[in-house]
Motif scaffolding. Structure first.
Motif, PDB file in Angstrom:
ATOM      1  N   LEU A 130      16.415  -7.755   6.148  1.00  0.00           N
ATOM      2  CA  LEU A 130      16.485  -6.931   4.939  1.00  0.00           C
ATOM      3  C   LEU A 130      15.830  -5.570   5.153  1.00  0.00           C
ATOM      4  O   LEU A 130      16.195  -4.593   4.508  1.00  0.00           O
ATOM      5  CB  LEU A 130      15.847  -7.650   3.752  1.00  0.00           C
ATOM      6  CG  LEU A 130      16.626  -8.856   3.231  1.00  0.00           C
ATOM      7  CD1 LEU A 130      15.813  -9.604   2.172  1.00  0.00           C
ATOM      8  CD2 LEU A 130      17.984  -8.434   2.675  1.00  0.00           C
ATOM      9  N   LEU A 131      14.868  -5.524   6.079  1.00  0.00           N
ATOM     10  CA  LEU A 131      14.205  -4.263   6.401  1.00  0.00           C
ATOM     11  C   LEU A 131      14.996  -3.459   7.439  1.00  0.00           C
ATOM     12  O   LEU A 131      14.574  -2.382   7.841  1.00  0.00           O
ATOM     13  CB  LEU A 131      12.779  -4.517   6.900  1.00  0.00           C
ATOM     14  CG  LEU A 131      11.806  -5.013   5.836  1.00  0.00           C
ATOM     15  CD1 LEU A 131      10.495  -5.460   6.454  1.00  0.00           C
ATOM     16  CD2 LEU A 131      11.564  -3.925   4.793  1.00  0.00           C
ATOM     17  N   GLY A 132      16.138  -4.011   7.881  1.00  0.00           N
ATOM     18  CA  GLY A 132      17.027  -3.248   8.749  1.00  0.00           C
ATOM     19  C   GLY A 132      17.168  -3.737  10.175  1.00  0.00           C
ATOM     20  O   GLY A 132      17.995  -3.221  10.917  1.00  0.00           O
ATOM     21  N   ALA A 150      21.935 -18.349  10.847  1.00  0.00           N
ATOM     22  CA  ALA A 150      22.529 -17.061  11.226  1.00  0.00           C
ATOM     23  C   ALA A 150      23.715 -16.739  10.318  1.00  0.00           C
ATOM     24  O   ALA A 150      23.901 -15.583   9.917  1.00  0.00           O
ATOM     25  CB  ALA A 150      22.954 -17.080  12.695  1.00  0.00           C
ATOM     26  N   ALA A 151      24.492 -17.750   9.968  1.00  0.00           N
ATOM     27  CA  ALA A 151      25.631 -17.543   9.069  1.00  0.00           C
ATOM     28  C   ALA A 151      25.149 -17.108   7.683  1.00  0.00           C
ATOM     29  O   ALA A 151      25.773 -16.241   7.050  1.00  0.00           O
ATOM     30  CB  ALA A 151      26.471 -18.813   8.970  1.00  0.00           C
ATOM     31  N   GLU A 152      24.051 -17.676   7.199  1.00  0.00           N
ATOM     32  CA  GLU A 152      23.488 -17.277   5.905  1.00  0.00           C
ATOM     33  C   GLU A 152      23.087 -15.807   5.933  1.00  0.00           C
ATOM     34  O   GLU A 152      23.345 -15.063   4.980  1.00  0.00           O
ATOM     35  CB  GLU A 152      22.272 -18.130   5.557  1.00  0.00           C
ATOM     36  CG  GLU A 152      22.583 -19.561   5.180  1.00  0.00           C
ATOM     37  CD  GLU A 152      21.322 -20.361   4.909  1.00  0.00           C
ATOM     38  OE1 GLU A 152      20.469 -19.893   4.120  1.00  0.00           O
ATOM     39  OE2 GLU A 152      21.184 -21.442   5.501  1.00  0.00           O
ATOM     40  N   LEU A 153      22.439 -15.402   7.019  1.00  0.00           N
ATOM     41  CA  LEU A 153      22.018 -14.007   7.127  1.00  0.00           C
ATOM     42  C   LEU A 153      23.229 -13.084   7.220  1.00  0.00           C
ATOM     43  O   LEU A 153      23.269 -12.030   6.572  1.00  0.00           O
ATOM     44  CB  LEU A 153      21.099 -13.817   8.336  1.00  0.00           C
ATOM     45  CG  LEU A 153      19.759 -14.551   8.267  1.00  0.00           C
ATOM     46  CD1 LEU A 153      18.951 -14.308   9.527  1.00  0.00           C
ATOM     47  CD2 LEU A 153      18.969 -14.161   7.034  1.00  0.00           C
ATOM     48  N   ALA A 154      24.213 -13.472   8.018  1.00  0.00           N
ATOM     49  CA  ALA A 154      25.422 -12.655   8.159  1.00  0.00           C
ATOM     50  C   ALA A 154      26.132 -12.495   6.811  1.00  0.00           C
ATOM     51  O   ALA A 154      26.620 -11.405   6.486  1.00  0.00           O
ATOM     52  CB  ALA A 154      26.352 -13.275   9.197  1.00  0.00           C
ATOM     53  N   ALA A 155      26.152 -13.558   6.013  1.00  0.00           N
ATOM     54  CA  ALA A 155      26.767 -13.493   4.682  1.00  0.00           C
ATOM     55  C   ALA A 155      26.033 -12.508   3.775  1.00  0.00           C
ATOM     56  O   ALA A 155      26.620 -11.945   2.845  1.00  0.00           O
ATOM     57  CB  ALA A 155      26.804 -14.883   4.044  1.00  0.00           C
ATOM     58  N   ALA A 156      24.746 -12.292   4.051  1.00  0.00           N
ATOM     59  CA  ALA A 156      23.943 -11.340   3.277  1.00  0.00           C
ATOM     60  C   ALA A 156      23.997  -9.933   3.875  1.00  0.00           C
ATOM     61  O   ALA A 156      23.272  -9.045   3.441  1.00  0.00           O
ATOM     62  CB  ALA A 156      22.496 -11.818   3.198  1.00  0.00           C
ATOM     63  N   GLY A 157      24.845  -9.754   4.904  1.00  0.00           N
ATOM     64  CA  GLY A 157      24.986  -8.437   5.511  1.00  0.00           C
ATOM     65  C   GLY A 157      23.985  -8.125   6.602  1.00  0.00           C
ATOM     66  O   GLY A 157      23.840  -6.970   7.013  1.00  0.00           O
ATOM     67  N   ILE A 158      23.283  -9.130   7.084  1.00  0.00           N
ATOM     68  CA  ILE A 158      22.282  -8.942   8.138  1.00  0.00           C
ATOM     69  C   ILE A 158      22.898  -9.325   9.478  1.00  0.00           C
ATOM     70  O   ILE A 158      23.357 -10.457   9.645  1.00  0.00           O
ATOM     71  CB  ILE A 158      21.032  -9.809   7.860  1.00  0.00           C
ATOM     72  CG1 ILE A 158      20.366  -9.375   6.558  1.00  0.00           C
ATOM     73  CG2 ILE A 158      20.061  -9.750   9.035  1.00  0.00           C
ATOM     74  CD1 ILE A 158      19.299 -10.329   6.049  1.00  0.00           C
ATOM     75  N   PRO A 159      22.929  -8.411  10.449  1.00  0.00           N
ATOM     76  CA  PRO A 159      23.445  -8.751  11.772  1.00  0.00           C
ATOM     77  C   PRO A 159      22.549  -9.813  12.416  1.00  0.00           C
ATOM     78  O   PRO A 159      21.363  -9.579  12.651  1.00  0.00           O
ATOM     79  CB  PRO A 159      23.382  -7.439  12.555  1.00  0.00           C
ATOM     80  CG  PRO A 159      23.222  -6.365  11.524  1.00  0.00           C
ATOM     81  CD  PRO A 159      22.539  -7.004  10.358  1.00  0.00           C
ATOM     82  N   ALA A 160      23.114 -10.997  12.656  1.00  0.00           N
ATOM     83  CA  ALA A 160      22.311 -12.110  13.165  1.00  0.00           C
ATOM     84  C   ALA A 160      23.110 -12.938  14.157  1.00  0.00           C
ATOM     85  O   ALA A 160      24.317 -13.135  13.979  1.00  0.00           O
ATOM     86  CB  ALA A 160      21.851 -12.995  12.005  1.00  0.00           C
TER      87      ALA A 160
END
Length: 153
Positions: A33-35, A51-61
């Motif tokens: 979230l901090l970039g 990682a899929a949860e983060l990717a769904a939130a727009g975070i490259p993971a």
């Protein structure tokens, strides 16, 4: 999503991040979230769900299954994170280890006697890549006491 992104351009490697309610995943989410781009690791396949949860939130993971008590797997993990995201600038060394044997049997005697380098495979040998200190990560940690960041390995 947080509007301030002081970690944009940074790459965070977070160990022990397979549990949806654990500290590792919480750190990964906050750093993302901090970039930061994040590479998650766990000993189980559930890290792929995180990682899929983060990717769904727009975070490259990205997700990596690795046993960090195995130095070859630890080296491969870092190499994969660098290949996918670029040089690692933030390390959250959150992996836990449970053993049914004595700790002495897991770590060479020379390392056990060293109070600074004793814990973890990360400190047994120099890292396979240089992890750059990150002033941006240190600033983010200072501004937000919930972020656990080490800017040096």
């Amino acid at each position: 999503m947080t509007t301030s992104r002081p970690l944009a351009g940074q790459v965070a490697l977070i160990t022990g991040s397979g549990s949806s309610s654990g500290i590792g995943f919480a750190c990964a989410r906050r750093l993302g979230l901090l970039g930061a781009r994040v590479a998650l690791t766990s000993t189980t396949e559930r890290v792929r769900l995180r990682a899929a949860e983060l990717a769904a939130a727009g975070i490259p993971a990205t997700a990596h299954v690795a046993d960090l008590t195995d130095s070859d797997q630890a080296s491969d993990l870092v190499a994969a994170a660098v290949a996918e995201h670029g040089p690692v600038t933030v390390l959250v060394n959150n992996a836990g280890m449970r053993s049914l044997t004595s700790p002495e049997s897991l770590v060479p005697a020379a390392v056990r006697r060293d109070p600074i380098r004793g814990p973890g495979w990360w400190s047994l040998t120099p890292p396979p890549v240089h992890i750059e200190p990150s002033p941006a990560a240190a600033m983010a940690a200072a501004e937000d006491q919930h972020v656990l960041v080490g800017d040096q390995v």
